[in-house]
Write a protein that holds these residues in place. Sequence first.
Motif, PDB file in Angstrom:
ATOM      1  N   HIS A  38       1.235  -1.441   0.014  1.00  0.00           N
ATOM      2  CA  HIS A  38       0.035   0.164   0.075  1.00  0.00           C
ATOM      3  C   HIS A  38       0.758   0.927   0.168  1.00  0.00           C
ATOM      4  N   GLY A  40       1.373   3.671   1.918  1.00  0.00           N
ATOM      5  CA  GLY A  40       1.998   4.361   3.380  1.00  0.00           C
ATOM      6  C   GLY A  40       3.426   3.401   3.043  1.00  0.00           C
ATOM      7  N   ASN A  41       3.318   1.726   2.510  1.00  0.00           N
ATOM      8  CA  ASN A  41       4.310   0.849   2.149  1.00  0.00           C
ATOM      9  C   ASN A  41       5.935   1.614   1.328  1.00  0.00           C
ATOM     10  N   ASP A 236       7.556   3.181  13.407  1.00  0.00           N
ATOM     11  CA  ASP A 236       7.148   2.195  13.901  1.00  0.00           C
ATOM     12  C   ASP A 236       8.216   1.065  13.952  1.00  0.00           C
ATOM     13  N   PHE A 266       4.209   8.159  10.350  1.00  0.00           N
ATOM     14  CA  PHE A 266       2.884   7.505   9.355  1.00  0.00           C
ATOM     15  C   PHE A 266       2.128   7.890   7.687  1.00  0.00           C
ATOM     16  N   LEU A 267       1.467   7.612   7.016  1.00  0.00           N
ATOM     17  CA  LEU A 267       0.815   8.057   6.118  1.00  0.00           C
ATOM     18  C   LEU A 267      -0.320   7.676   7.215  1.00  0.00           C
ATOM     19  N   MET A 274      -2.394   4.082   7.780  1.00  0.00           N
ATOM     20  CA  MET A 274      -2.859   3.320   7.084  1.00  0.00           C
ATOM     21  C   MET A 274      -2.624   2.255   7.008  1.00  0.00           C
ATOM     22  N   LYS A 276      -2.550  -2.536   7.111  1.00  0.00           N
ATOM     23  CA  LYS A 276      -3.321  -3.776   6.178  1.00  0.00           C
ATOM     24  C   LYS A 276      -4.307  -4.001   7.084  1.00  0.00           C
TER      25      LYS A 276
HETATM   26  P1  AMP Z   1       3.332  -3.453   7.747  1.00  0.00           P
HETATM   27  O1  AMP Z   1       3.468  -4.094   6.436  1.00  0.00           O
HETATM   28  O2  AMP Z   1       2.372  -3.086   8.265  1.00  0.00           O
HETATM   29  O3  AMP Z   1       4.165  -4.950   7.976  1.00  0.00           O
HETATM   30  O4  AMP Z   1       4.249  -2.498   6.986  1.00  0.00           O
HETATM   31  C1  AMP Z   1       5.317  -2.434   6.928  1.00  0.00           C
HETATM   32  C2  AMP Z   1       6.990  -1.477   6.668  1.00  0.00           C
HETATM   33  O5  AMP Z   1       5.490  -0.248   5.771  1.00  0.00           O
HETATM   34  C3  AMP Z   1       6.936  -1.490   7.610  1.00  0.00           C
HETATM   35  O6  AMP Z   1       8.369  -0.947   7.414  1.00  0.00           O
HETATM   36  C4  AMP Z   1       6.813   0.210   7.685  1.00  0.00           C
HETATM   37  O7  AMP Z   1       6.986   0.732   9.091  1.00  0.00           O
HETATM   38  C5  AMP Z   1       5.758   0.795   7.118  1.00  0.00           C
HETATM   39  N1  AMP Z   1       4.559   0.488   6.811  1.00  0.00           N
HETATM   40  C6  AMP Z   1       2.946   0.317   7.526  1.00  0.00           C
HETATM   41  N2  AMP Z   1       2.544   1.159   7.041  1.00  0.00           N
HETATM   42  C7  AMP Z   1       2.805   2.671   6.850  1.00  0.00           C
HETATM   43  C8  AMP Z   1       2.476   4.376   7.128  1.00  0.00           C
HETATM   44  N3  AMP Z   1       0.502   3.918   7.168  1.00  0.00           N
HETATM   45  N4  AMP Z   1       3.050   4.741   6.598  1.00  0.00           N
HETATM   46  C9  AMP Z   1       4.468   4.837   6.687  1.00  0.00           C
HETATM   47  N5  AMP Z   1       4.817   3.396   6.773  1.00  0.00           N
HETATM   48  C10 AMP Z   1       4.071   2.764   6.892  1.00  0.00           C
END
Ligand code: AMP
Length: 464
Positions: A38, A40-41, A236, A266-267, A274, A276
């Motif tokens: 997404h 945000g990633n 995070d 974050f986004l 944002m 999953k």
């Molecule tokens: P996740 O799939 O949620 O485990 O996220 C994978 C990576 O994307 C991690 O390194 C997070 O720091 C980054 N990430 C996930 N969601 C966001 C978001 N909304 N804004 C910024 N970074 C994000």
Amino acid sequence: MPLFLHNTLTRKKQEFIPADVNRITLYVCGPTVYNHAHIGNFRAAVAFDVLFRLLRYYYGEQAVVYARNFTDIEDKIIRAAQENGKEIDEITTKYAKIYNSESAALKILPPTLEPLATEHVAEMQSIISTLLEKNAAYIAEEHVLFDTNQFSNYGALSNLNMDDMIAGARVEIAPYKRNPADFVLWKPSAAGEPGWQPPTKWQLSGNGRPGWHIECSAMIEKTLGTTIDIHAGGQDLRFPHHENEIAQSACAHDAPLSRVWLHNGFLQMGKDKMSKSVGNVALVCDLLEQWPGEVLRWALLSAQYRQPVEWTDALLEQSKTQLDRFYRLFTEQNINIDSQKPDSEFLNALNDDMNTPGAMAVLHGLRDRATRQTGTKKIETLRTLKASGILLGFFDADPEEWFKQKTGTASFNLTDTQIDILIEERVTAKTQKNYARADEIRDQLNADGVIIEDSANGTTWRRK
Ligand code: AMP
Ligand code: ZN
């Protein structure tokens, strides 16, 4: 003004001084490749692409070594493979390829190195062996765990004490841990799961696989060195991921892992991240169906990287409108930037901890100035404007092509080729003085959202 960056470790904005100006080392924790990303990633990838571009501009392209990994072994990947009846590497190869093509659409430069976790298991085992020898790790119930009590600085990056960390939901409580904050370096693989043979001196009974954190320490050591200049990632990741990377690398090497740590905000969708797990995601593959990648990049960079950015349709529309204004100016004349330097105020904004909204405000100012100017003065301003935008990853599309792109939620039926064919037919109709047919084609294109403009050089078109 030299480059200043906010170092999470010291909680201060500090002048960036590389250890070796001929080899500047940057590491960013990359994606786990098992499904579509997404937007945000991509925030970290875009934010630190700006840093990569800036460092290359100051120190030379050859001097900057940027590594961003792919996590291609992890519980979520194993689950995705099992659920889809696919091999793990089929899934990881597919999504790594998609990630790279989406990165290219967002004008993210390929990092110098893109190491894979699965290609660094020997290096991970080597660090774990060192930690066991130094009594910074221990074996319990077929796991190898890092002993957080052996690292007095544990928690310094995230500014948490042990109680905060244990209270934090991200620490997994397990009966075999000496301390709840201790984390897994190596774990046994269940039947049907991928596994590697551990060194015999660990005296484990079967194959296993690495915990998540150890992969970055191993890939950094292998690709960049023991102590690097800059390590970056999403906020995070400060705890536990980066805290754990620091602990294991520092104990293994008796040296700090990175001199500077950067973390992006974050986004958000409204007030929420944002994510999953919440389900409020906009997939990049879907967004790219509607918007040019450059619009997504502009929207992401409209907030300074440490600040939250709120993702809305209005932000996307505004970003498109703003980019249109720049591209409209570039359609007026062909701007050759050669060795043109970016604007100094623009660079000052970026040097202030990558203040991209400030830098974009300078671009708007240059555009306004160019609009008022004429002749060589105007060309000079346009050259500075374009060189500045290009440094940030904008303005390198062909202006005419830019206005042909599909945007927003409007649906268009005609493909580019069909439009070209209709325009050719209209030219023929006009030469045959069949003006009724020529007008009909113009109306048909207009109804489909295509505007045509006739000039001495022929007919051009753009989408509304
Ligand atoms: P996740 O799939 O949620 O485990 O996220 C994978 C990576 O994307 C991690 O390194 C997070 O720091 C980054 N990430 C996930 N969601 C966001 C978001 N909304 N804004 C910024 N970074 C994000
Ligand atoms: Zn990492």
